[in-house]
Design a protein around this motif. Sequence first.
Motif, mmCIF file in Angstrom:
data_model
loop_
_atom_site.group_PDB
_atom_site.id
_atom_site.type_symbol
_atom_site.label_atom_id
_atom_site.label_comp_id
_atom_site.label_asym_id
_atom_site.label_seq_id
_atom_site.Cartn_x
_atom_site.Cartn_y
_atom_site.Cartn_z
ATOM 1 N N PHE A 132 0.945 -1.149 0.158
ATOM 2 C CA PHE A 132 0.065 -0.039 0.088
ATOM 3 C C PHE A 132 0.764 1.461 0.131
ATOM 4 C CE2 PHE A 132 -2.293 -3.026 2.681
ATOM 5 C CZ PHE A 132 -3.288 -3.584 1.654
ATOM 6 N N ALA A 149 4.402 0.546 -5.945
ATOM 7 C CA ALA A 149 3.277 0.245 -7.102
ATOM 8 C C ALA A 149 2.944 1.491 -8.086
ATOM 9 C CB ALA A 149 1.911 -0.303 -6.541
ATOM 10 N N ALA A 196 -4.020 -9.072 4.215
ATOM 11 C CA ALA A 196 -4.014 -7.421 4.438
ATOM 12 C C ALA A 196 -4.919 -6.839 3.562
ATOM 13 C CB ALA A 196 -2.610 -7.005 4.143
ATOM 14 N N ILE A 197 -5.835 -5.866 4.034
ATOM 15 C CA ILE A 197 -6.830 -5.193 3.199
ATOM 16 C C ILE A 197 -6.663 -3.774 3.609
ATOM 17 C CG2 ILE A 197 -9.315 -5.063 2.982
ATOM 18 C CD1 ILE A 197 -9.513 -7.903 3.734
ATOM 19 N N SER A 198 -6.522 -2.981 2.581
ATOM 20 C CA SER A 198 -6.803 -1.350 2.847
ATOM 21 C C SER A 198 -8.395 -1.106 2.879
ATOM 22 C CB SER A 198 -6.110 -0.778 1.846
ATOM 23 O OG SER A 198 -6.420 0.587 1.909
ATOM 24 N N ASP A 204 -11.541 3.490 0.330
ATOM 25 C CA ASP A 204 -12.311 3.329 -0.978
ATOM 26 C C ASP A 204 -11.774 4.639 -1.766
ATOM 27 O OD1 ASP A 204 -13.470 5.159 0.420
ATOM 28 O OD2 ASP A 204 -15.562 4.297 0.112
ATOM 29 N N ASN A 205 -10.738 5.223 -1.719
ATOM 30 C CA ASN A 205 -10.251 6.375 -2.695
ATOM 31 C C ASN A 205 -10.187 5.553 -4.032
ATOM 32 O OD1 ASN A 205 -10.227 8.273 -0.618
ATOM 33 N ND2 ASN A 205 -8.077 7.973 -0.288
ATOM 34 N N LEU A 206 -9.441 4.567 -4.014
ATOM 35 C CA LEU A 206 -9.260 3.869 -5.254
ATOM 36 C C LEU A 206 -9.908 2.725 -5.738
ATOM 37 C CD1 LEU A 206 -5.546 4.743 -5.035
ATOM 38 C CD2 LEU A 206 -6.831 5.854 -7.040
ATOM 39 N N LYS A 207 -10.746 2.167 -4.804
ATOM 40 C CA LYS A 207 -11.505 1.054 -5.009
ATOM 41 C C LYS A 207 -12.777 1.198 -4.496
ATOM 42 C CE LYS A 207 -9.487 -1.687 -1.252
ATOM 43 N NZ LYS A 207 -8.839 -2.520 -0.592
ATOM 44 N N SER A 208 -14.002 0.231 -4.882
ATOM 45 C CA SER A 208 -15.207 0.618 -4.354
ATOM 46 C C SER A 208 -15.263 -0.138 -2.975
ATOM 47 C CB SER A 208 -16.004 -0.213 -5.499
ATOM 48 O OG SER A 208 -16.131 -1.638 -5.370
ATOM 49 N N ARG A 216 -16.557 -7.432 -0.189
ATOM 50 C CA ARG A 216 -16.227 -8.825 -0.693
ATOM 51 C C ARG A 216 -15.065 -9.484 -0.059
ATOM 52 N NH1 ARG A 216 -14.602 -10.827 -6.298
ATOM 53 N NH2 ARG A 216 -13.802 -8.787 -6.719
ATOM 54 N N ARG A 217 -13.944 -8.576 -0.099
ATOM 55 C CA ARG A 217 -12.647 -9.289 0.522
ATOM 56 C C ARG A 217 -12.887 -9.411 2.117
ATOM 57 N NH1 ARG A 217 -9.089 -5.824 -3.516
ATOM 58 N NH2 ARG A 217 -9.317 -7.214 -5.154
#
Lengths: 250, 250
Positions: free
Chosen positions: B90, B94, B138-140, B143-147, B153-154
Amino acid sequence: MSGPFSGSLVVVGTGPGKAELMTPATAATLARATDLVGYGPYLERVPERSGQCRHASDNRVELDRARHALSLAASGRQVVVVSGGDPGVFAMAAAVCEQIERGEAAWRQLDVAVVPGVTAMLAVAARAGAPLGHDFCAISLSDNLKSWATIERRLKAAAEADFVIALYNPASKARPHQLGEAFALLRSIKAGETPVLFVRAAGSAEAKVVATTLAEADASVADMRTLVIVGASTTRRVGRWVYTPRGAKP
Amino acid sequence: MSGPFSGSLVVVGTGPGKAELMTPATAATLARATDLVGYGPYLERVPERSGQCRHASDNRVELDRARHALSLAASGRQVVVVSGGDPGVFAMAAAVCEQIERGEAAWRQLDVAVVPGVTAMLAVAARAGAPLGHDFCAISLSDNLKSWATIERRLKAAAEADFVIALYNPASKARPHQLGEAFALLRSIKAGETPVLFVRAAGSAEAKVVATTLAEADASVADMRTLVIVGASTTRRVGRWVYTPRGAKP
């Protein structure tokens, strides 16, 4: 120092291989130890120091090793338990906690600490670009201590929810077929062109990177020193780099 | 050095805070740079060095920052892009790869490298014992860049497959309610007694650990500097330690 003991126990990780990837906190902790306890190959990464006792043990005897380390600390020694990578990821910190729970009640009074390090998947990712740039998971393929059904359930969930997947312990002499089975399961859910990385000895001078696709991934490339990363649907290959963008709204 | 350029670009992470958790490879890379590019607070962690130019930028402008860094390297500078933690998780590695793909074709010839570091969840885990001792993700939560639907769902998949879950970016001023929603979702799947850790500024002298349960977890405890870990069904609390055993066959 806490409780009735003069000894202490610190769990460290040597990082992925090269000394320059070991944290200074770990190096300082190693220098202060009276006793080092660990799997032989990890102990060999630690510079010899006169007066320091080394207690090398075999692989796969983590709980015995943790008990030995706690006993030494309870007897007044300054003990360091040496893992590879980060001590908290598929390594000795959990075994030490487990023995604190199972073992002598007095061990709960011991001065115990864990020092973080660079775990293998981070060194692997750095070699390849940024495959762990977005949501990811880490799964150990070893079924020594959990059922293969549990591993399959986690692989399936991770693939369906589109995590990047880092596979620790992808293969060993005792388990030559599991990585192939894992790839077969992942191919039933994920696209064939999904990037796959095999990185051997990532943090060492002999590091070797193989970048391929899920369709073409050959499980026999992996051995005990390999870590495998399977991309998400967004993971991309650009020249020599593999990376997962930080996300794109649909 | 490769290609037609005399400049170079290395992406590093300063680790979770304390200098003793920054890898020597990172420190050596920072010392060699002519130009440092990064989010202001991360640059402030790097000791000043005469003759070195600093290019501080705001948060949330990762792609602009990466483009600027690549331009500087193409102009012959020895550029280091500074992330916190590990640059591949994160963080900026990338974004740099993304700009190599999107940007000027010649940038693909640049001498680019990534140096791994200690990412926040490892420092958090070390403070608490060994919560990441077995399969984890690991989950961010940003939601700036994903819904938000992708995040849900994750979370659902990770809970159903019984991963330990590390939540990066659990809260910010712009997103005060998401962690509460995430806990509500997890409570619908996981047991109320599941251990939950809130660790603020894990790698710094002001580190603060709150260990609680999923039933009692209060999302308002978290801020931008907090990382949250939600245990698996096997994650246990023993005295001041929280750990996930390396697995138990059913």
